[in-house]
Design an enzyme around this catalytic site. Structure first.
Site, PDB file in Angstrom:
ATOM      1  CG  ASP A   4      25.518  65.214  66.735  1.00 36.38           C
ATOM      2  OD1 ASP A   4      26.474  65.839  66.247  1.00 36.38           O
ATOM      3  OD2 ASP A   4      24.585  65.547  67.511  1.00 36.38           O
ATOM      4  CG  HIS A  41      29.921  67.283  59.561  1.00 41.39           C
ATOM      5  ND1 HIS A  41      29.737  67.884  58.434  1.00 41.39           N
ATOM      6  CD2 HIS A  41      28.872  67.262  60.413  1.00 41.39           C
ATOM      7  CE1 HIS A  41      28.205  68.096  58.206  1.00 41.39           C
ATOM      8  NE2 HIS A  41      28.009  67.842  59.502  1.00 41.39           N
TER       9      HIS A  41
END
Length: 443
Positions: A26, A54
């Site tokens: 992340d 993503h």
């Protein structure tokens, strides 16, 4: 040279760049891949599955990609799902359909050596997390661990095998024979029917058939022609099964060193390793997290972070958050072999008067500045250094000279601690919210 004319090919080298994460994932790898894809010929996902996403924001809108490479928004790019990926074909088809509905039609090929994630893998993942209860791994229940277990137990199915199912009855029976004692004894569930598994494989074969290709041959030709290849990693160093916070890790390697294997290109072709680093820490799932913060302090950071706060792109669950962790991030960059750093989400810290940074750990009364193995991390307490905040919003600023001095000092401090140049400085979620440093260019 005339005696060995084939040696002339050694003078032609591609420019392969890996984009990987330094920490728990992340970090903003999707944005960086989307940004750099415009100057690439090929973007390839080389590991992981649909268990992490993503998030990408560009002129087309906001998207969360889980399997498709983040170069999918560039019409001149060939996007490849490599043999190292856990291929959930239905998730792949839905993701591609969502892009088509948005008017985006990427060029996609899928390795015919990629292995197929089945419904039973997701079922087993959920059943095991339920069985473990409080001792669970914090899995996304996407079937990743059972999938890789089957892959390395040599009972999985490659994409290419889906097109020869009439010859696969013995393999399918073996698969069921290995699963059924587990299902019936440990989880008290009905056994698998080989005929049902074969029907599932046949259905998946027709979905993936138009995209399947021998990507090993594709990459050999791409390297010979000097194509620019972008290798997109999932998650980050600390989730690596060998070098991460074992056993609270993923089941494939998110290290740049694995990219050559998971894609299928020679390791010496990877010339640049851009390691994405977040300006604070966040994590999804269980495991040690030394700089973690809690309560109202955590809520504030979580809500200021990310595009829409620190919530998982796949699960939507709140991420654990904490201050920037120097030992963990330095270790993450070292294990990735970082040649440069993309620093993201500094803009999220603009609400703070002072910004703590974890510069070391105290373990059993001893202060250390390195990242130890997992048992020591559970005993570690953060050693904090407090830096001044800048108390203003820099989101979307694209000129380094307009960044407040305190924010520039924060970046300089991180750069000094990590001993790797920060060449990309991200100030927001949009593709163009980026400042290039140290003479870095996109081309």
């Amino acid at each position: 040279m005339e005696e060995f004319p084939f040696l002339i090919h050694l003078e032609i080298h591609t420019m392969a760049t890996a984009i990987v994460g330094a920490n728990w994932g992340d970090e903003g790898k999707g944005k960086m891949t989307d940004l750099l894809a415009a100057n690439s010929d090929i973007v390839v996902r080389f590991q992981g599955g649909s268990n992490a996403g993503h998030t990408i924001i560009n002129q087309f809108g906001r998207f969360a990609l889980h399997l498709l490479p983040s170069g999918s928004f560039n019409p001149d790019v060939t996007n490849v799902i490599g043999p190292g990926v856990a291929l959930n074909i239905r998730a792949f088809a839905k993701e591609l359909d969502d892009l088509h509905k948005a008017g985006i039609f990427p060029k996609i090929i899928v390795s015919d050596r990629a292995q197929v994630l089945l419904d039973i893998h997701k079922d087993l993942d959920a059943l095991e997390e339920e069985r473990l209860g409080k001792g669970s791994f914090g899995s996304t229940k996407s079937g990743i661990a059972p999938f890789y277990s089957d892959k390395f137990s040599k009972i999985g199915f490659q994409v290419c095998e889906l097109f020869f199912l009439d010859e696969m009855d013995d393999r399918i029976k073996l698969f069921c024979d290995r699963k059924n004692p587990l299902l019936t004894t440990i989880y008290n569930r009905p056994p698998l029917d080989p005929a049902e598994i074969k029907r599932e494989l046949a259905e998946l074969a027709e979905i993936i058939r138009p995209y399947a290709r021998d990507t090993n041959r594709f990459f050999r030709e791409a390297v010979r022609q000097g194509k620019r290849i972008l290798l997109e990693g999932q998650l980050g160093t600390l989730k690596d099964p060998d070098h991460g916070i074992y056993p609270m890790v993923t089941s494939s390697s998110p290290l740049a060193g694995y990219a050559s294997i998971g894609a299928g290109i020679p390791p010496y072709e990877i010339k640049d390793i851009i390691t994405v680093v977040k300006a604070y820490s966040s994590a999804v799932g269980a495991g040690p997290f030394v700089s973690e913060i809690f309560g109202d302090e955590a809520v504030l950071l979580r809500n200021h972070g990310g595009d829409k706060g620190e919530y998982g792109a796949t699960t939507g669950r709140p991420r654990r958050v904490g201050w920037f962790d120097v030992p963990a991030t330095r270790y993450g960059c070292q294990m990735q072999g970082a040649t440069e750093i993309a620093l993201t989400l500094v803009d999220a810290l603009g609400y703070l008067d002072e910004i703590p940074v974890c510069v070391g750990y105290e373990v059993e009364g001893k202060q250390i500045d390195y990242f130890p193995a997992t048992p020591y991390l559970y005993k570690a307490k953060p050693v904090l250094k407090v830096l001044p905040g800048w108390k203003c919003d820099i989101r979307g600023v694209r000129d380094w000279n307009r960044i407040p001095q305190a924010a520039r000092d924060y970046v300089a401090f991180i750069e000094e601690q990590l001993e790797v140049p920060i060449t990309f400085f991200s100030t927001g979620p949009d593709r163009d919210d980026i400042i290039l440093r140290h003479g870095r260019k996109l081309g």
